[in-house]
Structure formats: structure tokens, C-alpha cells
Design a protein around this motif. Structure first.
Motif, PDB file in Angstrom:
ATOM      1  N   LEU A 173       0.842  -1.199   0.000  1.00  0.00           N
ATOM      2  CA  LEU A 173       0.000   0.000   0.000  1.00  0.00           C
ATOM      3  C   LEU A 173       0.877   1.249   0.000  1.00  0.00           C
ATOM      4  O   LEU A 173       0.707   2.149  -0.831  1.00  0.00           O
ATOM      5  N   LEU A 174       1.831   1.309   0.933  1.00  0.00           N
ATOM      6  CA  LEU A 174       2.806   2.407   0.979  1.00  0.00           C
ATOM      7  C   LEU A 174       4.194   1.826   0.858  1.00  0.00           C
ATOM      8  O   LEU A 174       4.538   0.880   1.568  1.00  0.00           O
ATOM      9  N   GLU A 175       4.985   2.388  -0.043  1.00  0.00           N
ATOM     10  CA  GLU A 175       6.369   1.964  -0.208  1.00  0.00           C
ATOM     11  C   GLU A 175       7.265   3.196  -0.202  1.00  0.00           C
ATOM     12  O   GLU A 175       7.083   4.104  -1.010  1.00  0.00           O
ATOM     13  N   GLY A 208      -4.350  -3.061   5.973  1.00  0.00           N
ATOM     14  CA  GLY A 208      -4.697  -3.737   7.210  1.00  0.00           C
ATOM     15  C   GLY A 208      -3.563  -3.842   8.202  1.00  0.00           C
ATOM     16  O   GLY A 208      -3.725  -4.454   9.261  1.00  0.00           O
ATOM     17  N   GLU A 209      -2.421  -3.218   7.893  1.00  0.00           N
ATOM     18  CA  GLU A 209      -1.250  -3.317   8.773  1.00  0.00           C
ATOM     19  C   GLU A 209      -1.067  -2.021   9.544  1.00  0.00           C
ATOM     20  O   GLU A 209      -1.350  -0.930   9.056  1.00  0.00           O
ATOM     21  N   ARG A 210      -0.542  -2.164  10.755  1.00  0.00           N
ATOM     22  CA  ARG A 210      -0.241  -1.024  11.612  1.00  0.00           C
ATOM     23  C   ARG A 210       1.266  -0.973  11.854  1.00  0.00           C
ATOM     24  O   ARG A 210       1.812  -1.881  12.478  1.00  0.00           O
ATOM     25  N   LEU A 211       1.907   0.067  11.347  1.00  0.00           N
ATOM     26  CA  LEU A 211       3.346   0.266  11.530  1.00  0.00           C
ATOM     27  C   LEU A 211       3.557   1.476  12.416  1.00  0.00           C
ATOM     28  O   LEU A 211       3.024   2.560  12.137  1.00  0.00           O
ATOM     29  N   ALA A 212       4.333   1.307  13.483  1.00  0.00           N
ATOM     30  CA  ALA A 212       4.670   2.419  14.370  1.00  0.00           C
ATOM     31  C   ALA A 212       6.065   2.912  14.050  1.00  0.00           C
ATOM     32  O   ALA A 212       7.010   2.121  13.939  1.00  0.00           O
ATOM     33  N   LEU A 213       6.193   4.232  13.902  1.00  0.00           N
ATOM     34  CA  LEU A 213       7.485   4.883  13.699  1.00  0.00           C
ATOM     35  C   LEU A 213       7.837   5.561  15.018  1.00  0.00           C
ATOM     36  O   LEU A 213       7.174   6.519  15.435  1.00  0.00           O
ATOM     37  N   ILE A 214       8.861   5.035  15.697  1.00  0.00           N
ATOM     38  CA  ILE A 214       9.168   5.414  17.078  1.00  0.00           C
ATOM     39  C   ILE A 214      10.515   6.121  17.140  1.00  0.00           C
ATOM     40  O   ILE A 214      11.482   5.702  16.497  1.00  0.00           O
ATOM     41  N   GLY A 215      10.578   7.167  17.951  1.00  0.00           N
ATOM     42  CA  GLY A 215      11.841   7.851  18.176  1.00  0.00           C
ATOM     43  C   GLY A 215      11.623   9.084  19.028  1.00  0.00           C
ATOM     44  O   GLY A 215      10.494   9.561  19.195  1.00  0.00           O
ATOM     45  N   GLU A 216      12.708   9.618  19.573  1.00  0.00           N
ATOM     46  CA  GLU A 216      12.616  10.835  20.369  1.00  0.00           C
ATOM     47  C   GLU A 216      12.286  12.034  19.489  1.00  0.00           C
ATOM     48  O   GLU A 216      12.388  11.978  18.262  1.00  0.00           O
ATOM     49  N   SER A 217      11.903  13.130  20.130  1.00  0.00           N
ATOM     50  CA  SER A 217      11.667  14.376  19.393  1.00  0.00           C
ATOM     51  C   SER A 217      12.945  14.779  18.664  1.00  0.00           C
ATOM     52  O   SER A 217      14.040  14.726  19.236  1.00  0.00           O
ATOM     53  N   GLY A 218      12.802  15.152  17.399  1.00  0.00           N
ATOM     54  CA  GLY A 218      13.968  15.526  16.601  1.00  0.00           C
ATOM     55  C   GLY A 218      14.541  14.389  15.788  1.00  0.00           C
ATOM     56  O   GLY A 218      15.528  14.580  15.063  1.00  0.00           O
ATOM     57  N   SER A 219      13.918  13.206  15.870  1.00  0.00           N
ATOM     58  CA  SER A 219      14.437  12.055  15.124  1.00  0.00           C
ATOM     59  C   SER A 219      14.070  12.088  13.642  1.00  0.00           C
ATOM     60  O   SER A 219      14.681  11.378  12.841  1.00  0.00           O
ATOM     61  N   GLY A 220      13.024  12.848  13.293  1.00  0.00           N
ATOM     62  CA  GLY A 220      12.600  12.927  11.892  1.00  0.00           C
ATOM     63  C   GLY A 220      11.260  12.280  11.623  1.00  0.00           C
ATOM     64  O   GLY A 220      10.888  12.092  10.462  1.00  0.00           O
ATOM     65  N   LYS A 221      10.500  11.959  12.667  1.00  0.00           N
ATOM     66  CA  LYS A 221       9.237  11.244  12.493  1.00  0.00           C
ATOM     67  C   LYS A 221       8.205  12.088  11.745  1.00  0.00           C
ATOM     68  O   LYS A 221       7.622  11.646  10.747  1.00  0.00           O
ATOM     69  N   VAL A 226      -8.682   0.349  11.891  1.00  0.00           N
ATOM     70  CA  VAL A 226      -7.860  -0.321  10.884  1.00  0.00           C
ATOM     71  C   VAL A 226      -8.433  -1.696  10.571  1.00  0.00           C
ATOM     72  O   VAL A 226      -8.543  -2.099   9.400  1.00  0.00           O
ATOM     73  N   ALA A 227      -8.831  -2.423  11.613  1.00  0.00           N
ATOM     74  CA  ALA A 227      -9.391  -3.758  11.411  1.00  0.00           C
ATOM     75  C   ALA A 227     -10.716  -3.699  10.650  1.00  0.00           C
ATOM     76  O   ALA A 227     -10.975  -4.525   9.767  1.00  0.00           O
ATOM     77  N   GLU A 228     -11.544  -2.712  10.965  1.00  0.00           N
ATOM     78  CA  GLU A 228     -12.847  -2.583  10.318  1.00  0.00           C
ATOM     79  C   GLU A 228     -12.726  -2.204   8.845  1.00  0.00           C
ATOM     80  O   GLU A 228     -13.439  -2.729   7.992  1.00  0.00           O
ATOM     81  N   ARG A 229     -11.830  -1.265   8.553  1.00  0.00           N
ATOM     82  CA  ARG A 229     -11.785  -0.645   7.232  1.00  0.00           C
ATOM     83  C   ARG A 229     -10.709  -1.233   6.318  1.00  0.00           C
ATOM     84  O   ARG A 229     -10.675  -0.927   5.131  1.00  0.00           O
ATOM     85  N   GLY A 230      -9.804  -2.040   6.874  1.00  0.00           N
ATOM     86  CA  GLY A 230      -8.764  -2.631   6.057  1.00  0.00           C
ATOM     87  C   GLY A 230      -7.761  -1.640   5.512  1.00  0.00           C
ATOM     88  O   GLY A 230      -7.079  -1.906   4.523  1.00  0.00           O
ATOM     89  N   ARG A 248       0.147  -2.361  20.388  1.00  0.00           N
ATOM     90  CA  ARG A 248      -1.039  -2.038  19.587  1.00  0.00           C
ATOM     91  C   ARG A 248      -0.732  -1.904  18.104  1.00  0.00           C
ATOM     92  O   ARG A 248      -1.529  -1.344  17.364  1.00  0.00           O
ATOM     93  N   VAL A 249       0.433  -2.394  17.682  1.00  0.00           N
ATOM     94  CA  VAL A 249       0.808  -2.345  16.266  1.00  0.00           C
ATOM     95  C   VAL A 249       1.364  -3.702  15.846  1.00  0.00           C
ATOM     96  O   VAL A 249       1.650  -4.561  16.678  1.00  0.00           O
ATOM     97  N   ASP A 250       1.492  -3.881  14.536  1.00  0.00           N
ATOM     98  CA  ASP A 250       2.041  -5.129  14.001  1.00  0.00           C
ATOM     99  C   ASP A 250       3.559  -5.075  13.892  1.00  0.00           C
ATOM    100  O   ASP A 250       4.247  -6.046  14.190  1.00  0.00           O
ATOM    101  N   ARG A 251       4.063  -3.935  13.419  1.00  0.00           N
ATOM    102  CA  ARG A 251       5.512  -3.775  13.232  1.00  0.00           C
ATOM    103  C   ARG A 251       5.956  -2.440  13.781  1.00  0.00           C
ATOM    104  O   ARG A 251       5.164  -1.509  13.918  1.00  0.00           O
TER     105      ARG A 251
END
Length: 326
Positions: free
Chosen positions: A14-16, A45-58, A210-214, A230-233
């Protein structure tokens, strides 16, 4: 054997995001290298979390995906939605895409919502803009159904943003982002201004939607402990680079990168009491002008060697570290 040997080619993610790089203008004409070759994918249908401190570029990553980088920014790499390249779109192309195919829940709902419009009118706007309802009454009915789904009643829907609590405003912003039924939802720190109970509620709501709407979800957060279950990856971001990425359960059970280990060790333990020993991650994320050519975490890393400061480790899809084998 060719990709079509079985009759169908493999569908793109879906997103690359491949080798995403962003430069921002600095003082005296300097160009600051803010994102340094990000690779990410999100499936339906996937949940990806992008984790990092403030200033990391999220947040910068989210803005690059949405085509909302600040004026003067330079972007390179490949960003595609369902195989369609996004970085080459003109403004008309972006306007047709934002809200309809990809939507964003911004970090602070009180500033993201229009203070002069009632909540229901703001949820109706993307529905009417993208022609998803035949008339105003149908648009309102669709907006009210969405607001009801996120837990807001008729009275709250008819209120102005300042008349709602922080949690209610966040729910209104989620409804607005979902109004045009996007394929990809980007949620940028959606729990920052909320108390602990409301944080869990909002994250659980996103998981249910996410589960409802795919759809796909890119969830941006600095809170590894709250988000991880609460995420897959999970992708761990630092200094504009992905440090580690993998399935959430595996990454939490066996964090490999020193930065991931430090983030996980810094969390308060449930039931630990007031006297529990905390393990804060010392130092700060370096400013863009202070980032050298090597690993951005080298100045804070207990395993760093001279090589780490001058030679950036390549990301192999799981890990970017010279001292820890993938």
C-alpha cells in the motif's frame, strides 16, 4: 520463473518508501540533511509504528509522504501509494490524493481544527470536497455516523473545537481524517496531549478502525511502551535513519540495536512502585547541523567505536549497526 508465472504479479505494498532523503534550508545557505535514506512499507490492514525521540525525523517523514514539506525543502527517493509514485505529483495531483487516498491526524487537534467551524461541518468538508455524497444532507448523515463511531454525540458534533475536551478533539480529528475513507492513515503523535486513560482509548480506537476498514496505519510516537502492543511492526528512527525494524512482539522481546534497548529500558515498569529505578537515556538527539557522516547514535551509544563516528552502517531491512550482527 517470472513474477507472472502463476498468473498474477505480486501486488505492491500500500505504501512503499525507498531511500527517502530530505534536506532542509539552514542558516547562511546551508543544506541540512534531515532524512537519510529511509526504507518503509505498510500493507493494507497493517499497523506500523514509527518510534523515536523528538527531533528524530518522524513528523518530517509524515510530511514528506503527504507532500507537505516546508518551502525550500529538497526531497529525493521513492514514495509510492499502491504503486503510484507520489514525489512527482503536481499540486492538483496532491489535492486529489490527500484526504481521499491518504489522510493525516495531526499532532495538536486544537490547532489542526478550524476554531470558527462546528465539528460536524469540518467532518463534512472532505466528504463534499471529494464528491462522496449527493447532497448536504447525505454528507451530514455520513459525518454524523463517523462521529458516532469515534464516540462523539450530537451535542459534541455541533460544538466548536474549543468547547470540547482534548480527547474529544482528538476523536473529532480522527473522524475528519476518515471522512473520505482513505486507504492510508498517518497519525502523528495522536496521544501527546492526553492523559494515560485517554491515550489507551485513542490507540485502541485506531486499532479497531484499521481492522474494520482494512486501511493501513502509520502511527508516529515517541512512546515505545504505550504503542508497541497495539501495532504489528515497529521502525525505530534516530537522526533521520531507521535503526531497527521488525515485528512488534519480536522487537520488544529481543531488541537488538543499542538505541532500541535504551528506549525500552527507560520505560517505567507497571507495578514497580515509586521507588523503582529508572534508566533514562542520557544526552539528546543531535541538532541537524551537528549530525556527522557516521551513525547518528554514536555519541550516545555504549558500544560505539571510532568507525561508528565516521562510517554510517547500512540498513539491511532489520538493523543498522556495526557492532550488533543482524
Amino acid at each position: 520463473m517470472s513474477a507472472t508465472a502463476t498468473g498474477r504479479a505480486a501486488a505492491p505494498p500500500l505504501l512503499e518508501v525507498r531511500d527517502l532523503q530530505v534536506w532542509l534550508p539552514g542558516r547562511g545557505g546551508a543544506r541540512l540533511h534531515a532524512l537519510r535514506g529511509l526504507d518503509l512499507t505498510v500493507e493494507r490492514g497493517e499497523r506500523l509504528a514509527l518510534i523515536g525521540e523528538s527531533g528524530s525525523g518522524k513528523t518530517l517523514t509524515a510530511l514528506a509522504i503527504m507532500g507537505l514539506l516546508p518551502e525550500g525543502a529538497e526531497v529525493r527517493g521513492h514514495v509510492a501509494l499502491d504503486g503510484r509514485a507520489l514525489l512527482t505529483l503536481d499540486e492538483d495531483g496532491w489535492c486529489g490524493l490527500r484526504g481521499r487516498r491518504v489522510a493525516m491526524v495531526f499532532q495538536e487537534p486544537l490547532t489542526a481544527l478550524n476554531p470558527l467551524q462546528r465539528v460536524v461541518a469540518q467532518v463534512m468538508e472532505p466528504i463534499r470536497l471529494h464528491g462522496l455524497a449527493p447532497d448536504r444532507d447525505a454528507a451530514r448523515a455520513r459525518a454524523m455516523a463517523l462521529l458516532d463511531r469515534v464516540g462523539l454525540d450530537e451535542r459534541q458534533a455541533s460544538a466548536y473545537p474549543h468547547e470540547l475536551s482534548g480527547g474529544q478533539r482528538q476523536r473529532a480529528l480522527i473522524a475528519m481524517a476518515l471522512a473520505a475513507a482513505p486507504d492510508l492513515l498517518i497519525a502523528d503523535e495522536p496521544t501527546t496531549a492526553l492523559d494515560a486513560r485517554l491515550r489507551v482509548q485513542v490507540l485502541d480506537l485506531l486499532r479497531e478502525l484499521v481492522a474494520e476498514r482494512g486501511m493501513g496505519l502509520l502511527l508516529i510516537s515517541h512512546d515505545l511502551a504505550l504503542t508497541a502492543r497495539r501495532v504489528d511492526r515497529i521502525a525505530i528512527l534516530y537522526g533521520g535513519r531507521v535503526m531497527e525494524q521488525g515485528a512488534a512482539s519480536a522487537l520488544l522481546d529481543h531488541p537488538r540495536h543499542p538505541y532500541t534497548q535504551a528506549l525500552w529500558a527507560a520505560r517505567p515498569r507497571l507495578g514497580g512502585g515509586r521507588d523503582q529505578t529508572l534508566h533514562p537515556l542520557r544526552g539528546n538527539v543531535p541538532a541537524l547541523a551537528q549530525l556527522g557522516d557516521g551513525c547518528p547514535f554514536s555519541s550516545r551509544c555504549p558500544l560505539a567505536t571510532a568507525r561508528c563516528a565516521v562510517d554510517p552502517p547500512s540498513f539491511d531491512g532489520r538493523l543498522a549497526c556495526w557492532e550488533v550482527a543482524s
